[in-house]
Design a protein around this motif. Sequence first.
Motif, PDB file in Angstrom:
ATOM      1  N   ILE A  98      -2.523  14.171 -22.604  1.00 39.37           N
ATOM      2  CA  ILE A  98      -3.824  14.639 -22.121  1.00 39.37           C
ATOM      3  C   ILE A  98      -4.033  16.058 -22.621  1.00 39.37           C
ATOM      4  CG2 ILE A  98      -5.187  15.223 -20.075  1.00 39.37           C
ATOM      5  CD1 ILE A  98      -3.524  13.122 -18.539  1.00 39.37           C
ATOM      6  N   GLN A  99      -5.113  16.266 -23.347  1.00 38.40           N
ATOM      7  CA  GLN A  99      -5.461  17.644 -23.719  1.00 38.40           C
ATOM      8  C   GLN A  99      -6.742  18.020 -22.981  1.00 38.40           C
ATOM      9  OE1 GLN A  99      -4.757  18.795 -27.789  1.00 38.40           O
ATOM     10  NE2 GLN A  99      -3.016  17.399 -27.902  1.00 38.40           N
ATOM     11  N   CYS A 100      -7.914  17.755 -23.570  1.00 38.35           N
ATOM     12  CA  CYS A 100      -9.128  18.071 -22.803  1.00 38.35           C
ATOM     13  C   CYS A 100      -9.324  17.088 -21.656  1.00 38.35           C
ATOM     14  CB  CYS A 100     -10.363  18.090 -23.691  1.00 38.35           C
ATOM     15  SG  CYS A 100     -11.027  16.451 -24.058  1.00 38.35           S
ATOM     16  N   GLY A 101      -8.752  15.872 -21.797  1.00 38.84           N
ATOM     17  CA  GLY A 101      -8.797  14.888 -20.727  1.00 38.84           C
ATOM     18  C   GLY A 101     -10.041  14.011 -20.717  1.00 38.84           C
ATOM     19  N   PHE A 102     -10.971  14.251 -21.632  1.00 38.41           N
ATOM     20  CA  PHE A 102     -12.228  13.504 -21.575  1.00 38.41           C
ATOM     21  C   PHE A 102     -12.014  12.004 -21.821  1.00 38.41           C
ATOM     22  CE2 PHE A 102     -16.564  12.255 -22.696  1.00 38.41           C
ATOM     23  CZ  PHE A 102     -17.281  12.924 -21.733  1.00 38.41           C
ATOM     24  N   CYS A 103     -11.121  11.695 -22.739  1.00 38.12           N
ATOM     25  CA  CYS A 103     -10.897  10.277 -23.060  1.00 38.12           C
ATOM     26  C   CYS A 103      -9.911   9.618 -22.104  1.00 38.12           C
ATOM     27  CB  CYS A 103     -10.357  10.135 -24.481  1.00 38.12           C
ATOM     28  SG  CYS A 103      -8.649  10.732 -24.660  1.00 38.12           S
ATOM     29  N   SER A 104      -9.175  10.425 -21.335  1.00 36.76           N
ATOM     30  CA  SER A 104      -8.009   9.900 -20.608  1.00 36.76           C
ATOM     31  C   SER A 104      -8.333   8.775 -19.614  1.00 36.76           C
ATOM     32  CB  SER A 104      -7.272  11.029 -19.890  1.00 36.76           C
ATOM     33  OG  SER A 104      -6.957  12.056 -20.802  1.00 36.76           O
ATOM     34  N   LEU A 134     -12.066   6.563 -28.212  1.00 36.45           N
ATOM     35  CA  LEU A 134     -11.905   7.668 -29.166  1.00 36.45           C
ATOM     36  C   LEU A 134     -11.323   8.889 -28.467  1.00 36.45           C
ATOM     37  CD1 LEU A 134     -15.229   7.428 -31.201  1.00 36.45           C
ATOM     38  CD2 LEU A 134     -13.082   6.189 -31.520  1.00 36.45           C
ATOM     39  N   CYS A 135     -10.416   9.577 -29.185  1.00 37.08           N
ATOM     40  CA  CYS A 135      -9.851  10.831 -28.691  1.00 37.08           C
ATOM     41  C   CYS A 135     -10.004  11.878 -29.780  1.00 37.08           C
ATOM     42  CB  CYS A 135      -8.378  10.651 -28.341  1.00 37.08           C
ATOM     43  SG  CYS A 135      -7.610  12.200 -27.794  1.00 37.08           S
ATOM     44  N   ARG A 136     -10.556  13.016 -29.423  1.00 38.66           N
ATOM     45  CA  ARG A 136     -10.739  14.083 -30.408  1.00 38.66           C
ATOM     46  C   ARG A 136      -9.537  15.015 -30.468  1.00 38.66           C
ATOM     47  NH1 ARG A 136     -16.694  16.639 -29.566  1.00 38.66           N
ATOM     48  NH2 ARG A 136     -17.907  14.861 -30.262  1.00 38.66           N
ATOM     49  N   CYS A 137      -8.648  14.911 -29.488  1.00 37.96           N
ATOM     50  CA  CYS A 137      -7.647  15.973 -29.338  1.00 37.96           C
ATOM     51  C   CYS A 137      -6.243  15.617 -29.766  1.00 37.96           C
ATOM     52  CB  CYS A 137      -7.566  16.408 -27.884  1.00 37.96           C
ATOM     53  SG  CYS A 137      -9.123  16.871 -27.150  1.00 37.96           S
ATOM     54  N   THR A 138      -5.767  14.433 -29.406  1.00 38.29           N
ATOM     55  CA  THR A 138      -4.314  14.222 -29.425  1.00 38.29           C
ATOM     56  C   THR A 138      -3.778  13.628 -30.718  1.00 38.29           C
ATOM     57  OG1 THR A 138      -4.439  11.972 -28.578  1.00 38.29           O
ATOM     58  CG2 THR A 138      -4.378  13.754 -26.947  1.00 38.29           C
ATOM     59  N   GLY A 139      -4.622  13.051 -31.543  1.00 36.24           N
ATOM     60  CA  GLY A 139      -4.094  12.349 -32.718  1.00 36.24           C
ATOM     61  C   GLY A 139      -3.517  10.989 -32.364  1.00 36.24           C
TER      62      GLY A 139
HETATM   63  S1  FES Z   1      -7.628  14.397 -24.799  1.00 35.79           S
HETATM   64 FE1  FES Z   1      -9.508  15.272 -25.462  1.00 35.79          FE
HETATM   65  S2  FES Z   1     -10.635  13.574 -26.222  1.00 35.79           S
HETATM   66 FE2  FES Z   1      -8.676  12.787 -25.821  1.00 35.79          FE
END
Ligand code: FES
Length: 153
Positions: A98-104, A134-139
Amino acid sequence: MKKMITLNINNQEYDLVIPVNRTLTQVLRENLKLTGTKQGCSVGDCGSCTVLMDGQPVNSCLVLAVEAEGRAIQTIEGLAEDGKLHPIQQAFVDQGSIQCGFCSPGMILSAKALLDKNPSPTGPEIREAISGNLCRCTGYQKIVDAIESVTQK
Ligand code: FES
Ligand code: FES
């Protein structure tokens, strides 16, 4: 036009009077304040609004709330029990998924739907199951690692 409906969300019944064109995402977030379900693209591309309907992941931005009547809806708020995170939620925390958490929330619900029907998925099966999220943060690798860590292998 408005309609009276009863929605079953996380095993709780909600009686609502809503415009018939209101999406399930809107009702969850705005009427019921269940804001764990995220609204991203609103057109079915990003998966951030994923909820489970009778156990199947659906993009709630593409479902009218009136269509959800009589179905069992599960949102991210329904996963933790007795104040304890669901094992998939805990794995996401533990694995740094979890980074920004939006996709989580959507990712976790897609993973839950997969593991409920296939407790021992392969890596490609995990990637296929979350391909609509889709996730923008974690790869993605850490997300796949987290899901893999709760499989029965
Ligand atoms: S954790 Fe940021 S979009 Fe997936
Ligand atoms: S908000 Fe529903 S798929 Fe993007």
